[in-house]
Design an enzyme around this catalytic site. Sequence first.
Site, PDB file in Angstrom:
ATOM      1  N   ASP A 293      -2.413  -5.436 -18.419  1.00  0.00           N
ATOM      2  CA  ASP A 293      -1.326  -4.511 -18.699  1.00  0.00           C
ATOM      3  C   ASP A 293      -1.143  -4.473 -20.218  1.00  0.00           C
ATOM      4  O   ASP A 293      -1.728  -5.269 -20.959  1.00  0.00           O
ATOM      5  CB  ASP A 293      -0.028  -4.896 -17.966  1.00  0.00           C
ATOM      6  CG  ASP A 293       0.907  -3.685 -17.822  1.00  0.00           C
ATOM      7  OD1 ASP A 293       0.664  -2.661 -18.495  1.00  0.00           O
ATOM      8  OD2 ASP A 293       1.865  -3.749 -17.044  1.00  0.00           O
TER       9      ASP A 293
HETATM   10  C1  NOJ Z   1       2.874  -0.764 -19.044  1.00  0.00           C
HETATM   11  C2  NOJ Z   1       3.129  -0.617 -17.576  1.00  0.00           C
HETATM   12  O1  NOJ Z   1       3.560  -1.838 -17.020  1.00  0.00           O
HETATM   13  C3  NOJ Z   1       1.913  -0.127 -16.808  1.00  0.00           C
HETATM   14  O2  NOJ Z   1       2.285   0.130 -15.489  1.00  0.00           O
HETATM   15  C4  NOJ Z   1       1.337   1.089 -17.453  1.00  0.00           C
HETATM   16  O3  NOJ Z   1       0.212   1.545 -16.738  1.00  0.00           O
HETATM   17  C5  NOJ Z   1       0.946   0.760 -18.888  1.00  0.00           C
HETATM   18  N1  NOJ Z   1       2.129   0.340 -19.611  1.00  0.00           N
HETATM   19  C6  NOJ Z   1       0.294   1.928 -19.599  1.00  0.00           C
HETATM   20  O4  NOJ Z   1       1.208   2.926 -19.839  1.00  0.00           O
END
Ligand code: NOJ
Length: 759
Positions: A293
């Site tokens: 993430d």
């Molecule tokens: C953080 C989020 O937790 C995740 O779900 C997302 O895909 C990414 N950012 C990218 O935007």
Amino acid sequence: MNTSRGLLATALLALLLVPRDGAAQALVNPATEKKIDALLAQMTLEEKVGQLNQYSSPFDVTGPPPGAGAQKAAYEQIRTGLVGSMLNVNGAAATRKAQQLAVENSRLKIPMIFGYDVIHGYKTIFPVPLGEAASWDPAAVERSARVAATEAAAAGLHWTFGPMVDIARDARWGRIMEGSGEDPFLGAQMAAARVRGFQGKSLAAVDTIAACAKHYAAYGFAEAGRDYNTVDISENTLRNVVLPPFKAAADAGVATFMNSFNEIGGIPATGSVHLQRDILKGEWGFEGFVVSDWGSIAEMVRHGFSEDLAQAAQQALTAGSDMDMEGRAYIGHLASLVRAGRIDVKLVDDAVRRILRVKFALGLFDDPYRYSDEAREQAATLTPANLAAARDVARRSIVLLKNDGVLPLDKAVRTIAVIGPLADDKDTPLGNWRGQGAANSAVSLLEGVKAAVTPGTRVIYAVGATLVTSPRNFMTPTVYNTSDRSRFPAAVEAARSADVVLLAIGEDAFQSGEGRSQAEIGLKGLQDELVRAVLEANKKVVVVLMSGRPLTIGHVAEAVPAMLEAWLLGSQSGHAIADVLFGDYNPSGKLPVSFPRDVGQEPLYYNFKSTGRPGPEKGVTWSHYTDMSNDPLFPFGFGLSYTTFTYSAPRLSATEIARDGELKVSVTVTNSGRRAGVEIAQLYVRDLVGSVTRPVKELKGFERVELAPGQARDVTFTIKPADLAFYTARGRWEAEPGAFRVFVGGNSRDLKEASFTLR
Ligand code: NOJ
């Protein structure tokens, strides 16, 4: 390769990779693996690490950013093949330009893969995933993901960071809107449906994109519902509750996984060997890649799990995180870690191989620009068919929570008042994670009502009170209006002069979503006051609730004759709600999550454990609150219709199941009302004694039953020993012999039961 040969090769590959009906697409095939071997043999260590490096698009990719900062460095890295993927590059033109930068300049011309959060639509916005789950209609949810993929792929995207398959039992957690609710079985059906929708029959088709099961794992179990907070759950809960939707996504052939920000039992998920190497890539044999993430590799330093970014890189790659999203840990440290002998280059090679596999499957090596097609982008986006699909899925997602006979409304009603902060809100229905959905582009409730009623009907609108006073976007916290009552009198007057009032209240678009946890989950701002004021003027009030989470609205539900949960329904929200209000669509949605009476009951879920003091029994101290019932306000699986359904007692084909046998459970469902309608018949099971304790009931099946007035139909569920399997004390996924109860009904509370034994 020239373009026509490239297209031919892609078409052949598509044919080879098209799975048999129902089977998942395989990412591994010998021809591709050979090509990957050849590429790996040519790659320098730096180029390999580059494939594992993902940046967000911070700059206009049409020209090098000025100065010497991080953006300039990133630009140069793309040109030299040190960036394998980007996120947040949007549109056919921009993705083409960015791809050119990599393919035309880098030594090996390896295309980048472009990812984006396409969560519930790209430009045509569908209901938030929690809302879609309320349809209990995997085919509809698959169609929604299919439309989203078609639009996103035409804009040059290859990959969505969805489906989000986190089980969520706590309505305080803002990201509950992004998943399918509290139940692993329903969650697994929805996860698989979304993977099928995004990825279609073949990733090589130009209208499909790679999917990503996230957030692996247990992100939804953040203590106290506070986003990013510590998670501490047992292996039992992990395996039996959290993992089933992930496993279903893997079985459906999902190309990628995303790990999560949280720790579990002291180990950040991003650095968890157990989750990624042992379970995902080991036990499940997952052959795609895992992306971290955003910055989650770097965050292991703040967790206090890694001393520095270099150690974080080492731990994450060792644990099986293949791609580093914006953590800059891999690009900064992996090569030197390998050279210092702290990481085996085989781990790097394996991660590169997994990423290249997905790029090959998408056909990017045949034509890196095949998705970036401006003409298709124009033609495939926001089409009437896509909007019609969004309206259809939206109305299937609506849950009727209460109806004292007010609904459905007559389209020829003389005067109708549409009141409330969300009544003419064209933005909130788009919800959080709205892709490229344009601000204020949804059909508001007011617009939907005006389009539905007869020309003679008078529609009066009054906002009553605004909900938020802050700019509304993903980044800024929501500030509620708690003082401006200047528009109350007009709302009261509108209510007084109307035959019926539609009162649109609930949550703002950005009240739920990432980082949007709330300690109170009631109606914010002046909404409770507004409800009271309107009710004093007119008792015939239909509450249209819009929210990305369950709200504590028991007092409102008691006071009004009718209420429906309209979630955040997307582009066609107002039309879909009007379809239900005026009876063009008889509501069939069922709650995918328990609605609490009070926030103090959270976490709240129907599939709880018995405990040693289950009560309520007279004279016994049982597990309860002294100031409130344990029961939810509306239980999991609950939802009304404009007709009524009755259930017979379940009939069993036998009272025992052999180890290799099966059991049929039949129930007669009758439409006992005067309208045609759809009922979601539900099957639950309880395993009475286990080597580890088992929930008081667990959903094991459901079926949509469409019935004419007076019509009855037998619904038959098949139970096999595999359906009774769970993660036992022996550390295996298996069914244990013994006594079971089986329940059927229209929600998790009102059920008829029978018993059987597994031999
Ligand atoms: C953080 C989020 O937790 C995740 O779900 C997302 O895909 C990414 N950012 C990218 O935007």
